[in-house]
Design an enzyme around this catalytic site. Sequence first.
Site, PDB file in Angstrom:
ATOM      1  N   ARG A   3      -9.551 -55.871  -0.058  1.00  0.00           N
ATOM      2  CA  ARG A   3      -8.612 -55.678   1.045  1.00  0.00           C
ATOM      3  C   ARG A   3      -8.238 -57.000   1.712  1.00  0.00           C
ATOM      4  O   ARG A   3      -7.172 -57.115   2.310  1.00  0.00           O
ATOM      5  CB  ARG A   3      -9.217 -54.699   2.052  1.00  0.00           C
TER       6      ARG A   3
ATOM      7  N   LYS B 272     -24.026 -57.827  -5.016  1.00  0.00           N
ATOM      8  CA  LYS B 272     -24.177 -56.512  -5.634  1.00  0.00           C
ATOM      9  C   LYS B 272     -25.504 -56.413  -6.388  1.00  0.00           C
ATOM     10  O   LYS B 272     -26.069 -57.436  -6.802  1.00  0.00           O
ATOM     11  CB  LYS B 272     -23.039 -56.261  -6.639  1.00  0.00           C
TER      12      LYS B 272
END
Length: 481
Positions: A337, A263
């Site tokens: 996920r 990130k």
Amino acid sequence: MKFTLQSTFPSQASSECLWILVDSAQLQHNLKTYQINQLEDILQATQFKAGLNETLPLIASIALQPNTQVLGLGRADELKANKLAKLAHTIIKATQNKFTQITVDISALPAELHPLFALNLTQAAYGYDEFKSKKNEFVLETIHLVAQHSPLNESQLNLIHAVQAGQNYARDLGNRPPNICFPEYLAEQAIALAAQYPELLKVTVLDEQQIADLGMYAFLAVSKGSERAGRIICLEYHASVEQAPVVLVGKGITFDTGGISLKPGLGMDEMKFDMCGAASVLGTIRALCEAKLPIHVVGAIAAAENMPAGNATRPGDIVTTMSGQTVEILNTDAEGRLVLCDTLTYIKRYNPALVIDIATLTGACVVALGKVVSGLFSPDDELAQDLVRAGEQSHDRVWRMPVMEDYQELLDSPFADIGNIGGPYGGAITAACFLERFTREYRWAHLDIAGTAWLSGAAKGATGRPVPLLMQFLANRVATV
């Protein structure tokens, strides 16, 4: 914080501080009960019109109580639920470090807003100072509510108290730094919670060897890059009822660097909040223990830290999930996920009546819905409607988004059964569609709380959402059984 409810203000009793909520259309009528000296002169001199959140302090010589504040509602018949938090904040900010107990006359407030306003008062009365040298001064313990006609009762006040305990617990967990709050720490918190409520809770913790033995390699693809070992934590709340459980599954990424798909550095400190789904599950379980609702609930937490390392998962790696489906990992920052899909398969052993997962899953959901409502995804219309209703009741609102078969082809991979991202469009939807592939054997809903789990800026910190929504949903379910 405790609440009491009474129909009239006891004129002979002393209150440390009295707040009178007033309707701008019935100002003098609302104040008549309190026999305020020279009321008309005061209103004329101060030009007090009882506009929304407008305050009027009354000195002891003219008021029934030495510390009396009049707080305007504007026109009460036009007051919306989203304005209550501002009123609650005004009351709590002015009193929390001065008085141990206060009285609030809510008679002018529309009766249907009484429960929500009480909840707002508890939410305003939160501060986090665990790692500050100078602690917050907070002495307020009890709020006495006054209303001649109110839907509030002892049962509702007990539920509000329980929600406060659970929501504050979730906020504390979310606000703790990632060098303190990591997967093993969340497991310790669950064990401590079970020790506090041994008659209601049972805890199971899976370590990484047990996770590997179950074939949960999507989960391990996330956790293996960190020196902090991952954990799957299950808390079973069983309050003497024989029924299939509601299962709550929380994403618990205790820090998310993005892994190899690193990130940007700006704002990365806020990635400690990526475990707020897990925090909300722990908070809801604690609230259930406080409320002792007669319901069977399992809370399952997928706890891991997503870090870059020499052994971290790479974009292009393929892993096999517990369900047997294979996943091509195209972006290691789509890690939530991966830990959730294996956990959603694992919890089938509980034969759930329904499953709700809660996750700070996608920035795309924040783009779509901002920080006001959480995203709700479910192919089950009845379950979705029940969650929307509970959200409106608790003002912890959700907005239903599509989870349609049409979007599934965006997840196709030429090398595996499924890719872990679906391209630049509909990111929150394709994330939900990914999870849906692992939930087809039970009723399921997904809450994307990436926009609502925490605030940035001056009010930075965890919100504890959606504990109020989940508790209202469970309380509604108890009421209809």
